[in-house]
Design a protein around this motif. Sequence first.
Motif, PDB file in Angstrom:
ATOM      1  N   ASP A 142       0.890  -1.226  -0.124  1.00  0.00           N
ATOM      2  CA  ASP A 142       0.168   0.035   0.067  1.00  0.00           C
ATOM      3  C   ASP A 142       1.045   1.251  -0.272  1.00  0.00           C
ATOM      4  O   ASP A 142       1.666   1.502   1.103  1.00  0.00           O
ATOM      5  CB  ASP A 142      -0.857   0.035   1.339  1.00  0.00           C
ATOM      6  N   VAL A 143       0.996   1.969  -1.137  1.00  0.00           N
ATOM      7  CA  VAL A 143       1.910   3.016  -1.156  1.00  0.00           C
ATOM      8  C   VAL A 143       1.295   4.111  -1.580  1.00  0.00           C
ATOM      9  O   VAL A 143      -0.026   4.028  -2.189  1.00  0.00           O
ATOM     10  CB  VAL A 143       2.902   2.595  -2.267  1.00  0.00           C
ATOM     11  N   ARG A 144       1.718   5.397  -1.294  1.00  0.00           N
ATOM     12  CA  ARG A 144       1.215   6.648  -1.811  1.00  0.00           C
ATOM     13  C   ARG A 144       2.411   7.563  -2.020  1.00  0.00           C
ATOM     14  O   ARG A 144       3.762   7.617  -1.367  1.00  0.00           O
ATOM     15  CB  ARG A 144       0.486   7.314  -0.545  1.00  0.00           C
ATOM     16  N   ALA A 145       1.952   8.583  -2.674  1.00  0.00           N
ATOM     17  CA  ALA A 145       3.061   9.771  -3.226  1.00  0.00           C
ATOM     18  C   ALA A 145       3.198  10.685  -1.678  1.00  0.00           C
ATOM     19  O   ALA A 145       2.347  10.644  -0.810  1.00  0.00           O
ATOM     20  CB  ALA A 145       2.413  10.624  -4.229  1.00  0.00           C
ATOM     21  N   ILE A 146       4.370  11.261  -1.513  1.00  0.00           N
ATOM     22  CA  ILE A 146       4.697  12.117  -0.464  1.00  0.00           C
ATOM     23  C   ILE A 146       4.134  13.443  -0.736  1.00  0.00           C
ATOM     24  O   ILE A 146       4.353  14.136  -1.933  1.00  0.00           O
ATOM     25  CB  ILE A 146       6.101  12.320  -0.210  1.00  0.00           C
ATOM     26  N   ALA A 147       3.097  14.066   0.204  1.00  0.00           N
ATOM     27  CA  ALA A 147       2.496  15.288  -0.063  1.00  0.00           C
ATOM     28  C   ALA A 147       3.423  16.294  -0.035  1.00  0.00           C
ATOM     29  O   ALA A 147       4.445  16.580   1.004  1.00  0.00           O
ATOM     30  CB  ALA A 147       1.280  15.615   1.125  1.00  0.00           C
TER      31      ALA A 147
END
Length: 203
Positions: A142-147
């Motif tokens: 479960d990955v996401r971009a850095i805000a």
Amino acid sequence: MRHDTVLKSGLAGYLYRWLRNGGVVALTIGLGWIGLSAIHAVMDGRARATVTGLEIVCVLEGQSLLTRGVAREVECSEAEALKAANAGLNLEVKDVAYARFSFQSEIGAGYDGRLRLSALQRPDLRRGDQIEILYNRANPSDVRAIADAASYFHSVLLALGGLFMLGLAYPARRAVSYNTGVDTEIAALEAAFAARNPAARRR
């Protein structure tokens, strides 16, 4: 006319409700985005990933306010048929670019992930490039971009816009209160006059 009736039916009441509801929604979303981004920045793991490939996929996305959160990846050959079958949802077919990448968690295990180029703010990515990503320590897939600063700035602007709308709602409510207060006083004066002058009441 009663105060609550004016708030529900009058023009000033409509303006008040629109400002109040819109302000609450904007403030809640803005603060929610800020809080969620901050939580992920603190709780998630951070890794340097290597881009292993790029791909374009077809996505059905909602365009109206109610369906904007709807997004479904579909086979490009079936996209138009699915759009026609769900005509009431106001969906649009979009070509969305994704980056595939591999990375190692903080314990050294290898994982693969995929994110939109728009989320990564890197439209010029190429295979072999390095990117910074966040991953869920409990489920590293479960990955996401850095805000970035721009994302926080937009969230702050949205929250401030909500506060501004709520600030404008107060004068609208005060106007309704004033008008209905005057109406109540006039009605009381008319009733008192009629009680003192029975002849005028019979007329």
